[in-house]
Motif scaffolding. Sequence first.
Motif, PDB file in Angstrom:
ATOM      1  N   LEU A  77       0.847  -1.190   0.000  1.00 56.37           N
ATOM      2  CA  LEU A  77       0.000   0.000   0.000  1.00 56.37           C
ATOM      3  C   LEU A  77       0.878   1.233   0.000  1.00 56.37           C
ATOM      4  N   LYS A 115      -3.363   2.927  -0.429  1.00 52.34           N
ATOM      5  CA  LYS A 115      -3.961   2.341  -1.645  1.00 52.34           C
ATOM      6  C   LYS A 115      -3.062   1.235  -2.171  1.00 52.34           C
ATOM      7  N   SER A 116      -3.681   0.101  -2.530  1.00 48.05           N
ATOM      8  CA  SER A 116      -2.893  -1.003  -3.066  1.00 48.05           C
ATOM      9  C   SER A 116      -2.332  -0.601  -4.425  1.00 48.05           C
TER      10      SER A 116
END
Lengths: 414, 262, 238
Positions: free
Chosen positions: C59, C63-64
């Motif tokens: 991440l 957010k991935s």
Amino acid sequence: MLLFSYKIFTIILFILCSANSFADKLIVDKRHSLNSIKKAIALAKPHDEIIINKGFYTEENIIINIPLRLTGKDEPVLDGEGKFEIITINSDSVYISGIIFKNAGVSYLKENSAIRLENVRDCAITDCKFFNNFFGIYIAASKKCLIQNNYIQSRGKTETSSGNGIHLWNCSNITIKNNNIIGHRDGIYLEFVKDALIEKNYSKKNLRYGLHFMFSDGCTYSQNKFENNGAGVAVMYTKNVEMINNYFYDNWGPASYGLLLKDISESRIEKNSFIKNTTGIYLEGCSKSIIEHNVFEKNGWAIKLMANSMNNTFLKNDFISNTFDLSTNSRQNFNSFDGNYYSKYTGYDLDKNGIGDVSYRPVKLFSILAEQQKPSLILLNSLFIELLDIAESVFPSLTPETLVDNRPSLRRIN
Amino acid sequence: MELISKIIKFELSNAFRSKWILVYSLFFFLATYLLLSFESDSGKAALSMMNIVLIVIPLVSIIFGTMFVYNSIDFIRMALCQPIDRNSLFIGLFFGNSIPLAVGFFSGTSIACILNGITLALGSNFLLILGVGIALTFIFTSIAFLIAIIFSDKTKGLGFSIIIWLVLAVVYDGIILFIVYFFRDYPVENAVLAISLFNPIDLARILFVLGFDISALMGYTGAIFNKFFGSSLGIILSITMMVIWFIIPILFGLKSFYKKDF
Amino acid sequence: MIQLKEIEKKFDKSEVLKNLSFDIEPGKITAIVGPNGSGKTTIIKTILGLVKPDNGDILIDDKSILNDYHYRKNIGYMPQSASFPENLTIREVLKMIGDLRNSKIKHDDELLVALNLTAEMNKQVKTLSGGTKQKVSALLSLMFNPSIIILDEPTAGLDPVASSNLKELIIKEKMKGKTIILTSHIMSEIEELADHIIFLIEGKIKFDGSVFDLLTYKSENKLEKVIANMMNEKSAWN
């Protein structure tokens, strides 16, 4: 021999012509009282001349039993209405010229023709036109006749509903010269004919053969042009034929041949051109014939030589850009190839004598494979096949070992 | 899309700056020019051209495509550190490699044709050659890309490419010949037809053979082939097979490329 | 904030990263250290998306990034050994990368001077020495003003002047609040630059903490010694 008989024939013609000056002339004209050809024939004495003026004549079947001269003036039209034979000639010395024949009836029982000559001699049909007849000119059991300068065209759709342009059966000393034959079943058909001369004819787009020739010894055909016929030209069961200076062009189709030879012996095939035919010459059961100075160009197979053909000599021919130069169905070979030119030849000529120092094998492995198994032709132009052919030419294993041209020419000969 | 065109543009400017594309184009120019000037008959020249196209284009496209991917590894690594998605990069590289090849072939051949006065109306054979040549370029480049992405080892990948070419250009036809002979008592035409559809080189070769009207030589076989390829089904099917040969390796290539570690 | 969560990666059969989790804090210089083959470069490549992990997630700012590529707009990367398309000039390479990133190149003369590249801009890549290529690579990692800078062995192959200039540049970037990840074999360099150390052995974390922590924890004052000891411990375990 042939030339001699031809000369005699012209002399006879000349005598007959001069005799004619004593003959009467009858003029048939639609607008006059003598308005029917049949009437005129009934009135005529032997050797009279009937002049047919321009007009459209439907008189069913006209039968001529006495020597007569029928001359068309300004191309009168005789129509068979799709039912009748137009003129039947049962007498010697009948001359017909300048007439247009149309619509001799298609029949599956009778060979209806525009003009039939049966059991006669010294007749001549010249400068006539034939449109849409079942048979054009049909000659049976006759001698010394002349067929010249005619234009014979039909629009037959199938082989059964269409007859032959010029049909000869059991005849001798017939001259067929300068005719155009288009769209019949066979352009020119000869069966049991002796000593015929077939010259300068142009036979094209006939459904089956441009020239169909059987059991007809001692005939000569030269300077004819055979183009785009369903199956090309077939010459069968005959000895002593001369085929010189003919042009076989564009007979292209799965079952087409430039020239199909079956059971031919002691014949000469010389100075002909075979161009763009599926098969240039197909030889089956042929022997002791000489094939020389011909040009084979852009054919699928220049020559297909079946194993039952023997002692034929192929001399000084040009093989140019054919898919296959030669194909055969056997490893045996009893024919000789000598001094031909092959455009595929890749050998060299160190002593500069115009003859390749390496002998040439015109039969390729692939042509043998294709001969045995038709579907393998799908591999045409495959790299794999090229490699096979190269391997085979180095170590022949399937191609006939003795089928070699030891003196391949480096230059075109003809 | 914008990214793809950027990558293609970059690869194109790179390719046209180097000499190989010129050499490749020159080869086709010379081959066509010489064939057309020495061969009086343009049909015959077209036939020889066809043989060159069938051998050279697949071989060059597959080897060149494979080498291209290996030689581009650095560029790929560099590009992948930028905000670029892998699919765009792959597609960009693919066209960046295949378009110069296609252009090189097309320009060389067509300039030679024009110089020899072969107009479009006369040269339907040459149009066929150009079309099929370009199709083969894309097909074999896509196979090359798949191979080069799957094999990380350059030698292995190159070897495999050559084997694939050998199989499609030579061995496959050997198998067809074997089938024709082994099943000679059966009507094999349709089977052989189906088998041929699965090899782009064979498919191209048969299209040529039919286009050049040599099929009359094949007799019954030719009639079947003519009927098939003359029908709309045949045309659709052969174009579909060509497209499949192009799409399938591309899709698998994209998939492998997406997963590959650099 | 960069978070690695239970990352696993195998190449063929050898496990390179074994269930690895750690965080990289923003605004700091994090050094990844470890012996050869411990997985340092693989971690960097995983963060960059060059290597796809078999398991786990990464991440960035929560957010991935695994199926994303836009995040790389914020990353500048200097690889261990740089290679560029050979027949381009440096100027063209910079232009190309700028084009791919969709960013206008701001002609940062300060960077060019600091890296001593001003005179080389029109030379073709194939004529450059290894050191110059490294400098170009460093330039590329910095010139687009990314918020994350990843440097894999940045000073290897550089002459002392360039090396010290680069280190100054790195510290300057840190001052601007950039997140910086670097690997190095030169312990003095790490001591000099890094705030945070992640020590890897065979794909596992051996230590994750600040340099200060590491030194106090091992009651040593030389990082080099600590690291050497830790490596020896590892071999003792085997």
